[in-house]
Scaffold this motif. Structure first.
Motif, PDB file in Angstrom:
ATOM      1  N   MET A  18       6.694  -4.078   5.657  1.00 40.86           N
ATOM      2  CA  MET A  18       6.096  -2.881   6.252  1.00 40.86           C
ATOM      3  C   MET A  18       4.604  -3.043   6.521  1.00 40.86           C
ATOM      4  N   GLY A  19       4.065  -4.206   6.200  1.00 43.09           N
ATOM      5  CA  GLY A  19       2.664  -4.444   6.527  1.00 43.09           C
ATOM      6  C   GLY A  19       1.719  -4.369   5.334  1.00 43.09           C
TER       7      GLY A  19
ATOM      8  N   ARG B 109       2.661  -6.805  12.236  1.00 38.82           N
ATOM      9  CA  ARG B 109       3.920  -6.142  11.868  1.00 38.82           C
ATOM     10  C   ARG B 109       3.715  -4.672  11.628  1.00 38.82           C
ATOM     11  N   ASN B 110       2.664  -4.377  10.861  1.00 39.54           N
ATOM     12  CA  ASN B 110       2.400  -2.995  10.481  1.00 39.54           C
ATOM     13  C   ASN B 110       2.261  -2.103  11.712  1.00 39.54           C
TER      14      ASN B 110
ATOM     15  N   PHE C 249      10.073   6.391  -4.965  1.00 39.60           N
ATOM     16  CA  PHE C 249       9.298   7.272  -4.089  1.00 39.60           C
ATOM     17  C   PHE C 249      10.236   8.231  -3.360  1.00 39.60           C
TER      18      PHE C 249
ATOM     19  N   GLU D  50       7.445   9.970   1.074  1.00 40.50           N
ATOM     20  CA  GLU D  50       6.542   8.888   0.662  1.00 40.50           C
ATOM     21  C   GLU D  50       6.986   7.553   1.254  1.00 40.50           C
TER      22      GLU D  50
ATOM     23  N   MET E 282      -8.779   0.779  -4.428  1.00 39.58           N
ATOM     24  CA  MET E 282      -7.881   1.241  -3.368  1.00 39.58           C
ATOM     25  C   MET E 282      -6.972   2.329  -3.911  1.00 39.58           C
TER      26      MET E 282
ATOM     27  N   ILE F  76       6.018   7.487   5.108  1.00 39.79           N
ATOM     28  CA  ILE F  76       4.609   7.324   5.492  1.00 39.79           C
ATOM     29  C   ILE F  76       3.984   6.042   4.934  1.00 39.79           C
ATOM     30  N   PHE F  77       4.763   5.247   4.204  1.00 46.11           N
ATOM     31  CA  PHE F  77       4.209   4.013   3.630  1.00 46.11           C
ATOM     32  C   PHE F  77       3.465   3.144   4.649  1.00 46.11           C
TER      33      PHE F  77
ATOM     34  N   PHE G  70      -2.922  -6.385  -1.304  1.00 47.65           N
ATOM     35  CA  PHE G  70      -2.438  -5.067  -1.728  1.00 47.65           C
ATOM     36  C   PHE G  70      -1.458  -5.208  -2.892  1.00 47.65           C
TER      37      PHE G  70
ATOM     38  N   GLU H 264      11.692  -4.576  -3.530  1.00 46.87           N
ATOM     39  CA  GLU H 264      10.688  -3.596  -3.103  1.00 46.87           C
ATOM     40  C   GLU H 264       9.433  -4.270  -2.593  1.00 46.87           C
TER      41      GLU H 264
ATOM     42  N   THR I 295       0.697  -9.838   9.077  1.00 44.29           N
ATOM     43  CA  THR I 295       0.906  -8.615   8.289  1.00 44.29           C
ATOM     44  C   THR I 295       0.403  -7.404   9.065  1.00 44.29           C
TER      45      THR I 295
ATOM     46  N   GLY J 220      -5.085   3.073   3.440  1.00 42.96           N
ATOM     47  CA  GLY J 220      -5.555   3.054   2.061  1.00 42.96           C
ATOM     48  C   GLY J 220      -5.280   4.336   1.306  1.00 42.96           C
ATOM     49  N   ARG J 221      -4.733   5.330   1.941  1.00 44.89           N
ATOM     50  CA  ARG J 221      -4.346   6.567   1.245  1.00 44.89           C
ATOM     51  C   ARG J 221      -3.385   7.356   2.120  1.00 44.89           C
ATOM     52  N   GLU J 222      -2.743   8.351   1.517  1.00 42.37           N
ATOM     53  CA  GLU J 222      -1.800   9.184   2.261  1.00 42.37           C
ATOM     54  C   GLU J 222      -2.570  10.353   2.874  1.00 42.37           C
TER      55      GLU J 222
ATOM     56  N   ARG K  55      10.983   5.708   8.901  1.00 41.76           N
ATOM     57  CA  ARG K  55       9.881   4.853   8.453  1.00 41.76           C
ATOM     58  C   ARG K  55       9.573   3.770   9.486  1.00 41.76           C
TER      59      ARG K  55
ATOM     60  N   TYR L 242      -4.488   4.037  -2.681  1.00 41.25           N
ATOM     61  CA  TYR L 242      -3.048   4.016  -2.461  1.00 41.25           C
ATOM     62  C   TYR L 242      -2.357   3.027  -3.406  1.00 41.25           C
TER      63      TYR L 242
ATOM     64  N   ARG M 234       2.840   5.158 -10.152  1.00 40.60           N
ATOM     65  CA  ARG M 234       4.234   5.549  -9.959  1.00 40.60           C
ATOM     66  C   ARG M 234       5.160   4.540 -10.630  1.00 40.60           C
TER      67      ARG M 234
ATOM     68  N   LEU N 192      14.783   1.262   0.867  1.00 40.57           N
ATOM     69  CA  LEU N 192      13.734   2.200   0.459  1.00 40.57           C
ATOM     70  C   LEU N 192      13.149   1.821  -0.897  1.00 40.57           C
ATOM     71  N   LEU N 193      11.927   2.290  -1.124  1.00 34.04           N
ATOM     72  CA  LEU N 193      11.307   2.107  -2.432  1.00 34.04           C
ATOM     73  C   LEU N 193      11.905   3.172  -3.353  1.00 34.04           C
TER      74      LEU N 193
ATOM     75  N   ALA O 210       0.120   4.731   5.285  1.00 34.12           N
ATOM     76  CA  ALA O 210      -0.710   4.828   4.076  1.00 34.12           C
ATOM     77  C   ALA O 210      -1.248   3.461   3.657  1.00 34.12           C
ATOM     78  N   VAL O 211      -0.423   2.433   3.774  1.00 31.93           N
ATOM     79  CA  VAL O 211      -0.868   1.110   3.328  1.00 31.93           C
ATOM     80  C   VAL O 211      -1.978   0.591   4.242  1.00 31.93           C
TER      81      VAL O 211
END
Ligand SMILES: Nc1ncnc2c1ncn2[C@@H]1O[C@H](COP(=O)(O)OP(=O)(O)OP(=O)(O)O)[C@@H](O)[C@H]1O
Ligand SMILES: [Mg+2]
Lengths: 225, 401
Positions: B311-312, A84-85, A101, A105, B1, A108-109, B317, B304, A81, A116-118, A158, B3, B10, A97-98, A112-113
């Motif tokens: 995407m990791g 990959r990221n 969002f 958004e 967390m 930048i996923f 999470f 999703e 994981t 832990g934040r954007e 992305r 995020y 959301r 896409l999500l 951000a993931v």
């Protein structure tokens, strides 16, 4: 150029017993850093299967896979994981896409993931990427309201967000008209030239394949050309 | 967390109507929980006030001295002293204990009393009565005598007597008239009727008379001490523990009201059990509702989830995103259900004003905090299964290449 990744004698079998399908039958492949390669082959030849294995989303039944000097067959799910990221970007044909969002958004996923934040710096980079994809007008647009071509360009942005060495694209233009398809491919080619990001793009479209410097053809579970 | 929280909110705001319905469902469950708490608590309060409200919460009674028996060395009973007709047993040193008991935590009032039997005569009319001698000023300490007065005052004093409506009628006695009261020991005195009460309790209105403690001393020839000490507590549920404390402190045989009320306690207990049962069901409904809604959402969002994993996003999470949704739903449902419950209980009379014929809903016993806390915990528990299902989503099949 140096080898970015190498797979050896990949075998992938789905199902067991009489129902077993051998999709990959000892496939070997090396991708150099900075390559832009098209993955061709008839439907059902195993292109998507190969891409998901290279993307560490699935493990092969047997065979070896090293990327950036790391043995990705032995790695744990959590290690994959994180790998990959940082090192692999994806562009899929559908469900990219999500939906709840915005374009930004979505872009930048991957950062951000991990963080832990954007963060503001992630937002700035996301905006830059969207501008580069010609989407400055759509930065804060809900992703469901984008056109097919715009969605794929957001997906490319992305995929590039964390500056990966490799981007895997499975028929990224399969749903698009010729103009949109060419627009997406031009952007990919530009990124490849300017940043040296390696692209592996599966496609049925000879015109798309012509834009790539290398052609990899699979058939019968092996690389045939 | 942070995020994961953003993504969870959301997801919840993306389908507002669905989330609103879910929160409403949870709120109704919480409302039922709170309503049941207020009802069961209020009912217990009401029943206790009705049955125990006018009783002494803890009673100390002079132990009747057992009649002496003379037994020979061979074991034959040689002589038995007959049980005296007049009770002579008394709590001789009550005066020293009264302030001590009054100082015990939770004690509201201490009323030393002299009780006994007697006859009331007026002209040819004779009535057998139970006499209670009470310290002037403490007439309403145990039984709310003031509240039951229909004529005159409850205030006792030398030469005064307060008695029930029925007895006054039987003796054709009016306020200000005199009546002769003779104790079982033979002492008689003439008293003036200063107050008439009606409690609604037939026996009491027919045969109980109240005099001052000093009048009772004369009547029952008890120059010192009392026969009974009645104690009223702030919280009648504390009777058992407080009685133990008084026993330890004084060595007297303090008996809580619960000793003679096993059936009442059993009934209240059964009622409380019913309440727990219904509240548990309300919680189970909440848990099932939240779990099924989130499981559906997990299924709907499979592609999703696959994208996020590709995407990791780690399994942790994904779990966090769904558990947070559960927690948020629980919190919103809990808070709105508690607000709903509180405002629904507001129009009902408070516990001091419960009347027969209306639902005795005690707004102070709604267990709002408990309801909210249990709902949040329940909703989190309910989200674990969907969250784990979400974390197990295989990105390859979910993205459906
Ligand atoms: N999860 C699975 N279980 C069983 N069989 C599978 C699974 N995934 C793929 N296959 C089979 O493996 C073979 C190769 O599939 P794959 O999707 O890799 O082909 P492809 O080259 O991408 O085809 P297309 O060009 O149509 O996308 C197909 O015969 C497919 O039915
Ligand atoms: Mg395919």
């Amino acid at each position: 150029m140096s080898a970015l990744l190498e797979v050896r004698d990949l075998v992938k079998t789905f199902g067991v017993g009489d129902a077993a399908t051998r999709v990959l039958r000892g496939l070997s492949l090396t991708l150099e850093a900075g390559e832009m390669a098209a993955l061709l082959g008839p439907s059902g030849s195993g292109k998507s299967t190969l891409l998901t294995i290279l993307g560490t989303l699935m493990k092969p039944s047997s065979g070896g896979y090293t990327m950036l000097g790391q043995d990705l067959i032995a790695a744990q799910d959590s290690e994959l994981t994180a790998f990959r990221n940082l090192h692999i970007g994806f562009v899929f044909q559908f469900h990219n896409l999500l939906p709840d969002f915005t374009a930004l958004e979505n872009v930048i996923f991957p950062t951000a993931v991990r963080e832990g934040r954007e963060t503001p710096s992630a937002r700035a980079r996301g905006r830059d990427l969207l501008v580069r994809m010609g989407l400055e007008e759509r930065i804060n647009f809900p992703s469901v309201k984008l056109s097919g071509g715009q969605k794929q360009r957001v997906a490319v942005a992305r995929a590039l967000m964390n500056g990966p060495e490799l981007v895997l694209a499975d028929e990224p233009t399969g749903n698009l008209d010729r103009v949109s398809a060419m627009q997406v491919m031009d952007l990919i080619a530009q990124i490849n030239r300017e940043e040296g990001t390696t692209f592996l793009i599966s496609t049925h479209d000879e015109k798309i394949a012509d834009l790539c410097r290398r052609r990899i053809v699979v058939g019968d579970g092996l690389v045939t050309g | 967390m942070l995020y994961a929280l953003k993504i969870a909110t959301r997801y919840l705001t993306a389908s507002k109507a669905q989330t609103a319905l879910l929160v409403l469902g949870v709120a109704v469950g919480v409302f039922i929980f709170i309503f049941m708490s207020a009802l069961i608590g209020g009912l217990a309060e009401f029943i206790l006030a009705r049955t125990v409200g006018d009783l002494s919460h803890i009673t100390i009674e002079a132990e009747a001295v057992d009649p002496a028996i003379l037994i020979s060395p061979e074991g034959h009973v040689l002589a038995v002293v007959e049980k005296a007709r007049v009770r002579t047993a008394s709590l001789a040193d009550a005066e020293t204990f009264v302030p001590l008991i009054a100082g015990v935590a939770g004690v509201n009032a201490v009323s030393p009393q002299i009780t006994g039997a007697g006859f009331m005569t007026r002209g040819a009319q004779v009535s057998q009565v139970g006499v209670t001698g009470v310290e002037p000023g403490l007439e309403s300490a145990i039984l709310d005598l003031d509240g039951y007065m229909v004529q005159g005052t409850a205030r006792l004093g030398a030469g005064l007597v307060v008695l029930g409506q029925k007895l006054a009628d039987d003796l054709a006695l009016r306020l200000g008239q005199t009546v002769r009261l003779q104790s079982s020991g033979g002492v008689a005195s003439v008293l003036t009727l200063s107050g008439i009460y009606a409690t609604g309790n037939g026996r009491m209105d027919e045969s109980s008379v109240f005099v001052s403690l000093s009048t009772a001393r004369t009547l029952f020839a008890l120059p010192q001490g009392v026969t009974r000490i009645e104690i009223k507590l702030r919280d009648l549920n504390a009777a058992d523990t407080t009685a133990l404390r008084i026993r330890a402190l004084t060595g007297l045989d303090a008996v809580p009201w619960t000793d003679g009320a096993a059936q009442l306690m059993e009934a209240l207990d059964a009622q409380a059990q019913t309440g727990y049962f219904l509240k548990t069901f309300a919680l189970i409904t909440i848990v099932i509702g939240v779990a099924s809604a989130l499981l559906l959402s997990t299924y709907r969002r499979r592609p999703e989830i696959g994208i996020m994993r590709a995407m990791g996003a780690g399994r942790g999470f994904v779990i966090f995103v769904f558990v947070t949704q559960g927690a948020l739903i629980g919190l919103m449902g809990g808070l709105s259900g508690a607000a709903l419950g509180y405002s629904a209980l507001l129009p009902f009379p408070t516990r001091d004003a419960f009347r027969a014929g209306t639902l005795p809903l005690d707004i102070t016993q709604g267990s709002y905090g408990l309801a909210i806390a249990l709902t949040v915990i329940g909703a989190i528990a309910a989200s674990i299964l969907p969250a784990r299902a979400a974390a197990r989503v295989d990105p390859v099949t979910a993205i459906g290449q």
